[in-house]
Write a protein that holds these residues in place. Structure first.
Motif, PDB file in Angstrom:
ATOM      1  N   UNK A  45       0.815  -1.213   0.000  1.00 17.79           N
ATOM      2  CA  UNK A  45       0.000   0.000   0.000  1.00 17.79           C
ATOM      3  C   UNK A  45       0.851   1.266   0.000  1.00 17.79           C
ATOM      4  N   UNK A  46       0.457   2.227  -0.839  1.00 18.00           N
ATOM      5  CA  UNK A  46       1.070   3.565  -0.890  1.00 18.00           C
ATOM      6  C   UNK A  46       2.575   3.504  -1.061  1.00 18.00           C
ATOM      7  N   UNK A  47       3.032   2.594  -1.920  1.00 16.33           N
ATOM      8  CA  UNK A  47       4.471   2.457  -2.155  1.00 16.33           C
ATOM      9  C   UNK A  47       4.749   2.481  -3.647  1.00 16.33           C
ATOM     10  N   UNK A  48       5.929   3.002  -3.991  1.00 14.02           N
ATOM     11  CA  UNK A  48       6.368   2.988  -5.383  1.00 14.02           C
ATOM     12  C   UNK A  48       6.884   1.602  -5.727  1.00 14.02           C
ATOM     13  N   UNK A  49       7.160   1.390  -7.019  1.00 13.02           N
ATOM     14  CA  UNK A  49       7.730   0.107  -7.432  1.00 13.02           C
ATOM     15  C   UNK A  49       9.030  -0.156  -6.692  1.00 13.02           C
ATOM     16  N   UNK A  50       9.888   0.847  -6.585  1.00 10.58           N
ATOM     17  CA  UNK A  50      11.178   0.660  -5.916  1.00 10.58           C
ATOM     18  C   UNK A  50      10.987   0.245  -4.468  1.00 10.58           C
ATOM     19  N   UNK A  51      10.041   0.848  -3.784  1.00  8.67           N
ATOM     20  CA  UNK A  51       9.796   0.512  -2.376  1.00  8.67           C
ATOM     21  C   UNK A  51       9.241  -0.904  -2.237  1.00  8.67           C
ATOM     22  N   UNK A  52       8.313  -1.266  -3.122  1.00  8.71           N
ATOM     23  CA  UNK A  52       7.755  -2.615  -3.076  1.00  8.71           C
ATOM     24  C   UNK A  52       8.843  -3.639  -3.396  1.00  8.71           C
TER      25      UNK A  52
END
Length: 463
Positions: free
Chosen positions: A318-325
């Protein structure tokens, strides 16, 4: 032409004494699953069928030598299994490997339907000789194939097969001596080591706790595929869908995006699936299992056997960019690797021993996501290039299916995904939708549009 055991060899195998070596958890689960399928009148997907081309006319004498040398070398083929009065799986082991003797049988011309039936008639995992070898002779070359029950092999099967059998055959057929190969590892030793380890586990062991946390997050069982798969009470066979996700240039750009995020390609694979799941369901977290090898020594990487464990992944989306995921997925995978040595069956055994009601058996629709790059270890890029040069392929049979297996493979020509799923219209539509959404995510990341977040159930166009 095919190879199967001589009558004398088969008799000696059936007379083999009981062994103290336990079946591996993989083997025990497989045998029980086969028995359950059979009791319900169902077929089970169980065969691995590697095949590749060789030039000229097959030298039957040389190939017979190579086949028997291979079977004698790898001790997984020396055993068969039965159930005792307590319904426990019991191993029987041939004491002298030289008693194994496969002989050639000529079949004459066969059409494709006859050949397919012949291969699928490979004996079951409750029979010793649940492996067969054969050649299809053509005008200027022949196709060599092996049909082996999963009981004795995993996806690394082709490495030992191709190195030993192809190169050994070439040496003999060319008038040379058999290759001098290093000693193979022992699958029996692995089985003993696995059970020694799992016997020491308790519900408080850290890796068991890791599995329990994962299962608790999914209501005490395994996760399920996010879209409908049809009526699970209606048994159906499986089917396969293969889609190219990216070409080679797009794959390179996707990898660059992963590298920029501080993760490997595999982290991006899990992230793409997690974001697709998020967009389809709105779930804040993504749960999936992924297989990995449990081989631990150089010898074991060249040993035939079922050395595969499963890693559970929990990925916040949730509420994350591709890089964060992707970073979260990579961290979940890396930190969860030790859990591959803990068979899920052992976790359920421990829960039952403590009369814990928190867990229950998985239902239909468990998703499995696998990633393999044929150009990276544990595969050998040189061997793989020769494999593909000889038109090498691995086939499998399709039995009853109620789960979803997804295999993402990166090759020189790009990245593909193959999905196994229940063969009914509802599951087919669901799997196609999930794969198409993942493909859109891969391409957007490859095109440099990975900064957007997966904060809600967004349409495909706005990953």
């Amino acid at each position: 032409m095919s190879w199967s055991p001589s009558p004398g060899c088969l008799k000696k195998a059936l007379d083999a004494p009981v062994s103290d070596v336990p079946a591996s958890y993989q083997q025990g689960q497989h045998i029980r699953s086969f028995r359950n399928h059979t009791a319900n009148g169902l077929e089970m997907a169980r065969l691995l069928i590697p095949a590749w081309n060789m030039p000229g006319k097959c030298d039957v004498r040389a190939m017979t030598f190579v086949i028997n040398a291979y079977l004698r070398r790898h001790d997984t083929y020396h055993s068969w299994f039965s159930f005792d009065d307590a319904d426990q799986v019991v191993r029987h082991t041939i004491e002298n490997a030289n008693d194994i003797q496969f002989v050639a049988t000529k079949h004459g011309e066969m059409n494709s339907a006859q050949w397919k039936k012949h291969v699928l008639d490979t004996p079951s995992p409750l029979e010793w000789d649940c492996f067969r070898f054969g050649v299809i002779q053509r005008a200027d070359h022949f196709t060599f194939y092996v049909s082996v029950d999963h009981l004795h092999a995993d996806a690394m099967l082709m490495m030992a097969l191709f190195v030993e059998m192809h190169m050994n055959y070439e040496a003999l057929a060319g008038g040379g001596a058999p290759l001098r190969l290093p000693d193979a590892g022992s699958y029996s030793d692995y089985c003993v080591r696995q059970h020694d380890y799992t016997e020491q586990l308790t519900m408080d062991s850290p890796d068991v706790r890791g599995w329990l946390d994962f299962l608790d997050s999914n209501g005490g069982t395994m996760p399920t595929f996010p879209l409908p798969l049809g009526d699970p009470s209606v048994h159906c066979s499986g089917d396969l869908l293969t889609v190219q996700l990216m070409d080679d240039h797009e794959s390179d750009r996707f990898e660059s995006a992963c590298t920029s995020a501080g993760v490997r390609f595999i982290g991006g694979v899990f992230a793409a699936a997690a974001i697709a799941h998020r967009q389809l369901t709105g779930d804040d977290d993504y749960y999936v299992i992924t297989p990995t090898t449990t081989r631990s020594t150089p010898a074991e990487f060249m040993t035939t056997g079922w050395f595969t464990g499963v890693v559970p992944l929990s990925v916040p989306v949730a509420a994350r960019s591709f890089a964060e995921v992707a970073r979260a997925a990579q961290e979940s995978f890396d930190s969860g690797m030790p859990l591959a040595n803990v068979p899920i069956e052992r976790v359920f055994e421990l829960a039952e021993e403590e009369s814990s009601s928190r867990l229950h058996a998985a239902g239909p629709g468990v998703p499995m996501l696998s990633y393999l790059d044929v150009g990276l270890p544990p595969l050998n890029p040189v061997i793989m290039s020769q494999w593909y040069a000889q038109n090498g392929h691995i086939y499998t049979d399709l039995g009853a299916a109620n789960q979803v297996g997804m295999w993402v493979n990166r090759r020189t020509e790009g990245t593909i995904i193959t999905v196994a799923y229940p063969d009914n219209p509802i599951a087919r539509e669901s799997v196609a939708e999930f794969v198409e959404l993942m493909k859109c995510i891969y391409l957007r990341v490859a095109d440099g549009r990975s900064e957007l977040v997966s904060s809600s159930r967004l349409p495909v166009a706005t990953v």
